[in-house]
Write an enzyme that holds these catalytic residues in place. Structure first.
Site, mmCIF file in Angstrom:
data_model
loop_
_atom_site.group_PDB
_atom_site.id
_atom_site.type_symbol
_atom_site.label_atom_id
_atom_site.label_comp_id
_atom_site.label_asym_id
_atom_site.label_seq_id
_atom_site.Cartn_x
_atom_site.Cartn_y
_atom_site.Cartn_z
ATOM 1 N N HIS A 25 0.832 -1.205 0.000
ATOM 2 C CA HIS A 25 0.000 0.000 0.000
ATOM 3 C C HIS A 25 0.869 1.257 0.000
ATOM 4 O O HIS A 25 2.072 1.205 0.259
ATOM 5 C CB HIS A 25 -0.922 0.018 1.226
ATOM 6 C CG HIS A 25 -2.105 -0.895 1.100
ATOM 7 N ND1 HIS A 25 -2.016 -2.246 1.333
ATOM 8 C CD2 HIS A 25 -3.393 -0.644 0.764
ATOM 9 C CE1 HIS A 25 -3.207 -2.799 1.150
ATOM 10 N NE2 HIS A 25 -4.056 -1.853 0.796
ATOM 11 N N LYS A 61 -0.779 4.914 4.582
ATOM 12 C CA LYS A 61 -1.727 4.002 5.232
ATOM 13 C C LYS A 61 -1.328 3.803 6.692
ATOM 14 O O LYS A 61 -0.149 3.585 6.996
ATOM 15 C CB LYS A 61 -1.769 2.663 4.498
ATOM 16 C CG LYS A 61 -2.826 1.706 5.028
ATOM 17 C CD LYS A 61 -2.990 0.503 4.129
ATOM 18 C CE LYS A 61 -4.016 -0.478 4.670
ATOM 19 N NZ LYS A 61 -5.351 0.128 4.852
#
Length: 266
Positions: free
Chosen positions: A155, A159
């Protein structure tokens, strides 16, 4: 019937995409926005949306409910606030559709019991991308035959939670087909702590965080002389919007909590 929708987290990248998606959907009406700080009276005041986006902004969910009467709250906020938003929405009779991850098992159990007792729909989706849901379902099916598994999720570097909700949901689904067991050599030793990743019933989960990434995951299933890789990539946040609109529609038809879109797609 037009579904009245409120959004929490409209200023985030996912939230902005959701605003435009709901505004364009003829079966839905965006009636209000929930935010945690004073940013103006309407979306137009944020300078993130066109001037004709005059949807009102509220700091308090109870006031939002009293003044705009939404049927559904789409929550795209942060792990720190999502549980309270979901619990408060259920208490007000608003059906939550939650794309934020970070719930504990205890919180999910409590919300599930509350939704069941009060017969109100709630959908919590670790991933709104239909392709990601299929990736999880395929991995669950394959785990019955190839039970030695590692999950790598990748990600963007902003995040907050690791492992991702999608990785945790994938591991949970796989565990229904896979007997818990340790993988690798029984005398395996990490010479650098964390090198083997997180341990979920003996499976390993690895989290990658880098700029340039959005949301990606691969499930590696190993067997004698073979490797099966199941991978999904989201290249933009538009990939999540079909799942958002599906969830907003479906949550009006159910009277319990559903965790994961795999439970509402055929």
């Amino acid at each position: 019937m037009t579904i009245r929708v409120a959004i929490a987290g409209a200023r985030g990248k996912m939230g902005q995409e959701a605003v435009h998606t709901i505004m364009k959907n003829t079966g839905m009406e965006l009636v209000s926005i929930l935010d945690y700080k004073e940013i103006g009276e309407t979306l137009a005041d944020t300078n993130l949306f066109p001037q004709n986006f005059t949807v009102p902004i509220f700091l308090d969910l109870k006031e939002l409910h009293e003044k705009t009467k939404p049927d559904v709250l789409v929550d795209l906020t942060s792990p720190e606030s999502v549980y309270q938003h979901t619990r408060d929405a259920l208490g007000l009779g608003i059906r939550p559709v939650v794309g934020t991850t970070g719930f504990s098992d205890e919180e999910l159990k409590e919300l599930t019991a509350y939704a069941k007792e009060h017969r109100i729909g709630c959908i919590i989706a670790p991933n709104f991308a239909i392709g990601a849901v299929l990736m999880m379902k395929f991995a669950e099916q394959a785990a019955k035959y190839l039970p030695d598994i590692e999950i790598i999720e990748l990600h963007h570097d902003q995040k907050l939670d690791a492992p991702s909700g999608t990785a945790m949901k994938t591991a949970n689904m796989i565990s229904k087909q896979r007997e818990p067991h340790m993988q690798g050599h029984p005398k395996e030793k990490e010479t650098l702590e964390g090198a083997r990743g997180a341990n979920y019933d003996g499976m390993r989960i690895h989290s990658v965080r880098l700029p340039g990434l959005l949301a990606h995951q691969q499930v590696l299933l190993g067997g004698e002389g073979q490797l099966l890789t199941i991978r999904h990539d989201s290249f933009n946040r538009g990939s999540f919007m079909s799942g958002v609109t599906l969830s907003v529609t479906k949550v009006m038809e159910i009277d319990n909590l559903v965790y994961g879109l795999e439970n509402i797609i055929d």
